[in-house]
Design a protein around this motif. Structure first.
Motif, mmCIF file in Angstrom:
data_model
loop_
_atom_site.group_PDB
_atom_site.id
_atom_site.type_symbol
_atom_site.label_atom_id
_atom_site.label_comp_id
_atom_site.label_asym_id
_atom_site.label_seq_id
_atom_site.Cartn_x
_atom_site.Cartn_y
_atom_site.Cartn_z
ATOM 1 N N VAL A 181 0.873 -1.174 0.000
ATOM 2 C CA VAL A 181 0.000 0.000 0.000
ATOM 3 C C VAL A 181 0.912 1.226 0.000
ATOM 4 N N PHE A 182 0.605 2.198 -0.866
ATOM 5 C CA PHE A 182 1.517 3.327 -1.059
ATOM 6 C C PHE A 182 0.999 4.599 -0.390
ATOM 7 N N GLN A 183 1.964 5.482 -0.058
ATOM 8 C CA GLN A 183 1.584 6.754 0.565
ATOM 9 C C GLN A 183 0.716 7.590 -0.373
ATOM 10 N N GLN A 184 1.140 7.664 -1.652
ATOM 11 C CA GLN A 184 0.357 8.461 -2.617
ATOM 12 C C GLN A 184 -0.617 7.564 -3.386
ATOM 13 N N PHE A 185 -1.041 6.488 -2.777
ATOM 14 C CA PHE A 185 -2.060 5.556 -3.276
ATOM 15 C C PHE A 185 -1.596 4.715 -4.462
ATOM 16 N N GLY A 186 -0.964 5.364 -5.490
ATOM 17 C CA GLY A 186 -0.485 4.615 -6.649
ATOM 18 C C GLY A 186 -1.596 3.932 -7.419
ATOM 19 N N LEU A 187 -2.770 4.587 -7.483
ATOM 20 C CA LEU A 187 -3.889 4.005 -8.240
ATOM 21 C C LEU A 187 -3.818 4.480 -9.686
ATOM 22 N N LEU A 188 -4.347 3.657 -10.600
ATOM 23 C CA LEU A 188 -4.333 4.027 -12.016
ATOM 24 C C LEU A 188 -5.579 4.871 -12.297
ATOM 25 N N PHE A 217 -5.285 -6.249 -0.225
ATOM 26 C CA PHE A 217 -5.924 -7.417 0.394
ATOM 27 C C PHE A 217 -6.331 -8.446 -0.665
ATOM 28 N N ALA A 218 -6.677 -7.946 -1.874
ATOM 29 C CA ALA A 218 -7.322 -8.805 -2.877
ATOM 30 C C ALA A 218 -6.443 -9.967 -3.317
ATOM 31 N N THR A 219 -5.110 -9.802 -3.285
ATOM 32 C CA THR A 219 -4.265 -10.890 -3.777
ATOM 33 C C THR A 219 -4.105 -11.990 -2.738
ATOM 34 N N ASP A 220 -4.679 -11.799 -1.537
ATOM 35 C CA ASP A 220 -4.550 -12.783 -0.459
ATOM 36 C C ASP A 220 -3.106 -13.004 -0.053
ATOM 37 N N ALA A 221 -2.270 -12.010 -0.287
ATOM 38 C CA ALA A 221 -0.870 -12.134 0.120
ATOM 39 C C ALA A 221 -0.797 -12.099 1.642
ATOM 40 N N PRO A 222 -0.058 -13.016 2.264
ATOM 41 C CA PRO A 222 0.010 -13.039 3.719
ATOM 42 C C PRO A 222 0.823 -11.888 4.317
ATOM 43 N N ILE A 223 1.653 -11.241 3.508
ATOM 44 C CA ILE A 223 2.491 -10.153 4.015
ATOM 45 C C ILE A 223 2.081 -8.847 3.334
ATOM 46 N N LEU A 224 1.798 -7.828 4.144
ATOM 47 C CA LEU A 224 1.410 -6.526 3.604
ATOM 48 C C LEU A 224 2.462 -5.493 3.975
ATOM 49 N N LEU A 225 2.881 -4.715 2.990
ATOM 50 C CA LEU A 225 3.796 -3.610 3.241
ATOM 51 C C LEU A 225 3.003 -2.317 3.134
ATOM 52 N N MET A 226 3.093 -1.481 4.161
ATOM 53 C CA MET A 226 2.336 -0.235 4.125
ATOM 54 C C MET A 226 3.296 0.919 4.325
ATOM 55 N N ASP A 227 3.474 1.700 3.250
ATOM 56 C CA ASP A 227 4.448 2.786 3.271
ATOM 57 C C ASP A 227 3.737 4.102 3.587
ATOM 58 N N GLU A 228 3.688 4.462 4.860
ATOM 59 C CA GLU A 228 2.977 5.655 5.333
ATOM 60 C C GLU A 228 1.608 5.777 4.657
ATOM 61 N N PRO A 229 0.759 4.766 4.775
ATOM 62 C CA PRO A 229 -0.467 4.767 3.975
ATOM 63 C C PRO A 229 -1.443 5.882 4.344
ATOM 64 N N LEU A 271 -8.793 13.411 10.866
ATOM 65 C CA LEU A 271 -9.989 12.641 11.232
ATOM 66 C C LEU A 271 -10.090 11.361 10.417
ATOM 67 N N ILE A 272 -9.879 11.513 9.089
ATOM 68 C CA ILE A 272 -9.925 10.350 8.202
ATOM 69 C C ILE A 272 -8.827 9.363 8.577
ATOM 70 N N ARG A 273 -7.667 9.919 8.962
ATOM 71 C CA ARG A 273 -6.539 9.054 9.312
ATOM 72 C C ARG A 273 -6.904 8.158 10.494
ATOM 73 N N THR A 274 -7.459 8.777 11.550
ATOM 74 C CA THR A 274 -7.856 8.004 12.729
ATOM 75 C C THR A 274 -8.867 6.925 12.359
ATOM 76 N N LYS A 275 -9.820 7.296 11.494
ATOM 77 C CA LYS A 275 -10.872 6.372 11.098
ATOM 78 C C LYS A 275 -10.267 5.171 10.357
#
Lengths: 318, 336
Positions: free
Chosen positions: B114-121, B182-194, B201-205
């Protein structure tokens, strides 16, 4: 040895020449070198040029037939060899083509304005009696599009992935765009004779840098974050190209297509000088005869075609 | 079971890392190495084990090498010396040596990010973005549909599936990023300042949602953060990094109660203690009468009860009273 590079005149009076005299005494033989190069190419590469020429000729003929003649159904009805039996009267063909182009305009834009412009514009051309020339010019433009996009997009992608290749290509691209067109018309005639093919070659040389540059710009400006997102989920280089880089660069590539069409259209008059048919022919004739009326008429038709093609292809990308 | 193991990982940016690594071994700082060799020290000699199902937070200021270390886990950053191993199909696989198809298989099946700047297409819909990892792994559209729908409902975006991601707010976009991982069912998740790019407020949520999801999904998560409050809230363990080196690893309580250096102490001094303190931390010795509370009760709950009129609460550990909490003892600990 030195005489290969320079051409020296016998010094008559070196004493009175001054410093500039020494500079002009021996001329560097650029023109001769180019000629020798083209001579060598003609002597050794004629098979390649013939092959290119045949291929382009085939493509031009196919597109031209499509635009000018109704489908020939003679072979189905089993009539005499060489006899042509058309599916419908040839007079109707121009109307059918205009209807198809209007339909494409509607499909691309989903409004009435652009299709109306396309229909009115082409009917005006028919009214002025330039339909045949217009189909010939459209053929040249379409062929130039096929060749330029077919070469330019892959070259642009390769250049974007290899910065050093692009650095090497840039002077060549600059040369292609700045060398006066008439200069390479001469070897084009030598290699490909007179007709549509040398016109197309000259057009391609002039136009090709545009799609290369725009594809390069689009691909190489793909944000690193998107590339990494693709990599992080296990994309192959090929998947990265098709699923990330090309979609990102699509607006730039479409701009490249638009540029290709507009620049090719600007070459129809010059192509006419080497014998290509089309809207350039009456312009050149008008120039030779100093016929203001004919010149303005045919020039105006070129403008109408340009406006139609530009509006037709200016699809808003969301 | 270990899910990710870092073995003395060194990451050095530059063409010839060997002399720069030698300088790093002598304890030279990043600035000295850069002026001498032109190489940038990313990470030096980091060893760490992350257990299966654990959330480990890599924590430090910007430039401390936390993202650099994270990106070594899926091979986005090359490792100059040492190795990173991940558990895949019951055995440890060396990511550092994985190349081509082997590395891609790890990225498709074992490690998601999961990327800080989302990295969505941006030209794709929410659904197409969530399905990206499965699509790259070669699943057909029909095979992807069920998994994608499940993830969308998990992050509450089912109604937005056909929208372009550009139409979504930042918080929703990062939900798409989470669903994609989550969708790939990978057991290891890397989260770079997501959550760093989101407003507070959104962050806490989203932090709460991530913890809820993790309770069911039990993935191994390596989470990068520069915010100690976030690290304490999310992490089972925290590794604090400075200048490319790990300076302390421990549970939030260990770090809070025994900072290993001035650098860590400064971090701890600037954080909100209410998130970590429990009854055990704020109690005072001595007998007393009153309702009993567990030793691990968060201090916020204790304060609520004290404010509601209780004068003293008895702290018990396994049934035995070990001390008492009063308003004075709480205030004394907070002022400390």
């Amino acid at each position: 040895m030195l005489s290969w590079v320079t051409e020296c005149e016998t010094p008559e009076d070196t004493e009175g020449l001054g410093p500039l005299g020494y500079l002009t005494e021996c001329k560097i033989r650029i023109g001769d070198a180019a000629e020798a190069g083209f001579d060598w190419l003609q002597a050794n590469g004629s098979a390649v040029f013939d092959w290119i020429s045949d291929f382009l000729d085939l493509m031009i003929e196919a597109i031209l037939t499509l635009l000018q003649e109704p489908p020939n159904t003679g072979w189905i009805r089993d009539v005499g060899r060489g006899e042509e039996v058309y599916l419908y009267p040839p007079d109707l063909h121009s109307i059918l083509i205009i209807a198809i182009l209007t339909g494409i305009a509607w499909w691309l834009h989903r409004g009435w304005k652009v299709p109306a412009l396309v229909a009115v514009g082409f009917l005006f051309i028919v009214n002025q009696g330039y339909w045949e020339e217009t189909t010939e010019s459209l053929t040249l433009v379409l062929s130039a599009c096929v060749v330029c996009m077919g070469l330019g997009v892959p070259i642009g992608i390769a250049a974007a992935h290899r910065p050093r290749l692009y650095a090497g290509m840039r002077p060549v691209l600059d040369l292609m765009q700045t060398l006066p067109t008439f200069v390479y018309l001469i070897p084009a005639i030598v290699f490909f004779g007179i007709g549509m093919v040398p016109g197309l070659i000259a057009t391609v040389i002039f136009v090709l840098p545009a799609p290369i540059r725009l594809t390069h710009l689009g691909i190489s400006s793909t944000p690193q974050s998107l590339i990494e997102a693709g990599q992080a989920f296990g994309a192959t280089p090929r998947q990265l190209l098709w699923k990330v880089e090309l979609p990102y660069a699509l607006p730039q590539i479409m701009t490249g297509l638009n540029q290709t069409i507009m620049l090719s259209l600007s070459m129809v008059v010059i192509a006419a000088l080497v014998g290509a048919d089309g809207l350039g022919v009456p312009v050149v004739r008008a120039l030779n005869r100093v016929d203001t009326g004919l010149g303005f008429e045919s020039g105006f038709i070129i403008v109408v075609v340009a406006i139609i093609l530009d509006r037709l292809l200016r699809v808003r990308t969301k | 079971m270990t899910a990710v193991r870092f073995n003395e990982v060194c990451i050095m940016f530059g063409p010839h890392p060997a002399p720069a690594l030698a300088m790093a071994d002598e304890g030279q700082s990043r600035a000295e190495i850069q002026s001498e060799t032109g190489h940038v020290l990313g990470v030096h000699d980091c060893s760490l084990e992350v257990a299966e199902g654990e959330i480990l937070v890599l924590m430090g200021l910007s430039g401390s090498g936390k993202s650099t270390l994270l990106r070594a886990v899926n091979g986005l950053n090359p490792v100059a010396r040492g190795s990173v191993e991940v558990s895949a199909d019951g055995r440890m696989v060396n990511v550092t040596e994985a190349k081509g198809a082997a590395l891609r298989r790890l990225r498709q099946n074992t490690v998601a990010m999961v990327f800080q700047q989302f990295g969505l297409l941006p030209w794709r819909t929410v659904r197409e973005n969530v399905g990206l990892g499965l699509e790259l792994a070669g699943l057909s559209a029909s095979a992807r549909a069920a998994a994608v729908d499940r993830q969308l409902s998990l992050v509450g975006l089912s109604d937005w599936a056909e929208r372009k991601v550009g139409e979504l707010s930042g918080g929703m976009q990062q939900r798409v990023g989470l669903a994609r991982a989550f969708a790939t069912d990978a057991p290891i998740l890397l989260m770079d300042e997501p959550f760093s790019a989101l407003d507070p407020l959104i962050r806490t949520k989203l932090q709460d949602e991530l913890l809820d999801l993790q309770r069911d999904l039990k993935r191994t998560i390596i989470f990068v953060s520069h915010d100690l409050d976030e690290a304490f809230k999310i992490g089972n363990r925290i590794a604090i990094m400075e200048g490319g080196r790990i300076v302390q690893v421990g549970t939030p309580r260990e770090i809070f109660s025994a900072p290993a250096s001035d650098y860590v102490a400064e971090f701890v001094a600037n954080m909100n203690p209410l998130g970590v303190l429990t009854a055990r931390d704020v109690m005072e010795a001595g007998p007393g009468e009153g309702p009993r509370v567990g030793a691990e009760t968060p201090v916020r709950d204790l304060m609520d009860r004290l404010a509601a009129g209780e004068t003293a609460l008895i702290v018990e550990d396994a049934g035995t009273p070990i001390g008492r909490v009063t308003s004075e003892s709480v205030v004394a600990r907070l002022c400390d």
